[in-house]
Design a protein around this motif. Structure first.
Motif, PDB file in Angstrom:
ATOM      1  N   THR A  83       4.693  -1.737   6.887  1.00  0.00           N
ATOM      2  CA  THR A  83       3.950  -0.275   6.957  1.00  0.00           C
ATOM      3  C   THR A  83       3.952   0.077   5.539  1.00  0.00           C
ATOM      4  O   THR A  83       4.687  -0.441   4.548  1.00  0.00           O
ATOM      5  CB  THR A  83       5.148   0.966   7.460  1.00  0.00           C
ATOM      6  N   PRO A  84       3.030   1.040   5.292  1.00  0.00           N
ATOM      7  CA  PRO A  84       2.987   1.103   3.737  1.00  0.00           C
ATOM      8  C   PRO A  84       3.999   2.103   3.364  1.00  0.00           C
ATOM      9  O   PRO A  84       4.763   2.410   4.026  1.00  0.00           O
ATOM     10  CB  PRO A  84       1.546   2.013   3.727  1.00  0.00           C
ATOM     11  N   LYS A 101       0.875   5.303   1.609  1.00  0.00           N
ATOM     12  CA  LYS A 101       0.168   6.309   2.552  1.00  0.00           C
ATOM     13  C   LYS A 101       1.315   7.576   2.204  1.00  0.00           C
ATOM     14  O   LYS A 101       2.486   7.791   2.596  1.00  0.00           O
ATOM     15  CB  LYS A 101       0.455   6.045   3.905  1.00  0.00           C
ATOM     16  N   GLY A 102       0.743   8.771   1.967  1.00  0.00           N
ATOM     17  CA  GLY A 102       1.362  10.054   1.619  1.00  0.00           C
ATOM     18  C   GLY A 102       1.077  10.790   0.142  1.00  0.00           C
ATOM     19  O   GLY A 102       0.365  10.072  -0.331  1.00  0.00           O
ATOM     20  N   ASN A 146       5.900   5.293   1.826  1.00  0.00           N
ATOM     21  CA  ASN A 146       5.627   6.563   2.323  1.00  0.00           C
ATOM     22  C   ASN A 146       5.597   7.318   0.897  1.00  0.00           C
ATOM     23  O   ASN A 146       6.573   8.341   0.689  1.00  0.00           O
ATOM     24  CB  ASN A 146       6.851   7.112   3.160  1.00  0.00           C
ATOM     25  N   GLY A 165       0.875  -1.187   0.079  1.00  0.00           N
ATOM     26  CA  GLY A 165       0.089  -0.161   0.105  1.00  0.00           C
ATOM     27  C   GLY A 165       0.822   1.152   0.104  1.00  0.00           C
ATOM     28  O   GLY A 165       2.056   1.361   0.128  1.00  0.00           O
ATOM     29  N   PRO A 196      -4.701   0.838   0.789  1.00  0.00           N
ATOM     30  CA  PRO A 196      -4.528  -0.498   1.577  1.00  0.00           C
ATOM     31  C   PRO A 196      -3.637  -1.359   1.058  1.00  0.00           C
ATOM     32  O   PRO A 196      -3.357  -1.206  -0.252  1.00  0.00           O
ATOM     33  CB  PRO A 196      -5.833  -0.818   1.698  1.00  0.00           C
ATOM     34  N   ASN A 253      -3.039  12.945  -2.137  1.00  0.00           N
ATOM     35  CA  ASN A 253      -2.279  12.877  -0.762  1.00  0.00           C
ATOM     36  C   ASN A 253      -3.471  11.926   0.097  1.00  0.00           C
ATOM     37  O   ASN A 253      -4.244  12.514   0.827  1.00  0.00           O
ATOM     38  CB  ASN A 253      -2.207  13.956   0.200  1.00  0.00           C
ATOM     39  N   GLY A 254      -3.249  10.430  -0.026  1.00  0.00           N
ATOM     40  CA  GLY A 254      -4.372   9.654   0.454  1.00  0.00           C
ATOM     41  C   GLY A 254      -3.489   8.415   1.128  1.00  0.00           C
ATOM     42  O   GLY A 254      -2.428   8.375   1.354  1.00  0.00           O
ATOM     43  N   GLU A 255      -4.283   7.424   1.133  1.00  0.00           N
ATOM     44  CA  GLU A 255      -3.671   6.091   1.556  1.00  0.00           C
ATOM     45  C   GLU A 255      -4.377   4.867   0.785  1.00  0.00           C
ATOM     46  O   GLU A 255      -5.760   5.036   0.640  1.00  0.00           O
ATOM     47  CB  GLU A 255      -4.071   5.874   3.209  1.00  0.00           C
TER      48      GLU A 255
END
Length: 195
Positions: free
Chosen positions: A183-184, A122-123, A186, A120, A137, A133-135
């Motif tokens: 973690t996703p 994020k950022g 960045n 995924g 999954p 600018n989102g996320e």
């Protein structure tokens, strides 16, 4: 003629109110209930509800293993997991969800696309000249290697994208490469280091 005699005659014309008397359940009905109850007990006993549900059709594990697997459908996986954000047209939702059509992240390195699907994002990421600018999954825990390869191949060949297909072996290699990651990614800046 008096009113009393008229009432008497009217009452005599009426039928008596029905009354329930003692009527036992017919023996035939009791016999039928008994037969149905006996059949239900016999059915439950012979159905063996304690067996494994996966073997409910009584095929052995060896027979089930010999059944050829269906090809994984990337379009179906996309429809179940991705279409809500990226839309069926691959155009995304302006300023909310990035497009997949004409995206350098889709048409570029298959390794980067696989990493996006596995972990995924994020950022902030720039796609087709717009910044999002989102996320997104991660699907690494949810989808297997063949499924990720199928959906990646699908989006790389749709909406004007002309990149080559992705194999399950490539996904497996990429999964091993970043297996410790929890973690996703960045945003686009970190993804750019993978190219």
């Amino acid at each position: 003629m008096s009113d009393i005699s008229r009432n008497d005659r009217a009452q005599r014309r009426e039928n008596r109110d029905p009354q329930e008397s003692f009527n036992p359940v017919p023996r035939l009905m009791l016999g039928l209930i008994g037969v149905l109850f006996g059949w239900a007990l016999f059915y439950i006993y012979t159905a063996r509800p304690a067996t494994f549900p996966s073997l409910g059709d009584r095929r052995s594990a060896e027979v089930l293993a010999a059944v050829p697997a269906r090809a994984v459908d990337g379009e179906q996986i996309f429809g179940a997991n991705c279409v809500a954000c990226h839309q069926a047209s691959g155009a995304g939702i302006p300023l909310v969800f990035p497009p997949l059509a004409g995206s350098a992240w889709v048409d570029g390195s298959e390794h980067v696309l696989i990493q996006i699907l596995l972990h995924g994002i994020k950022g902030s990421i720039e796609v087709a000249g717009s910044t999002f600018n989102g996320e997104m999954p991660a699907f690494g825990e949810k989808l297997g290697d063949a499924e990720i390869a199928a959906v990646a191949s699908y989006i790389r060949s749709q909406w004007g994208n002309q990149a080559g297909p992705v194999t399950a072996e490539t996904v497996q290699d990429q999964r091993k490469l970043t297996g410790g990651r929890s973690t996703p990614w960045n945003g686009g800046a970190e993804l750019a280091t993978l190219k």
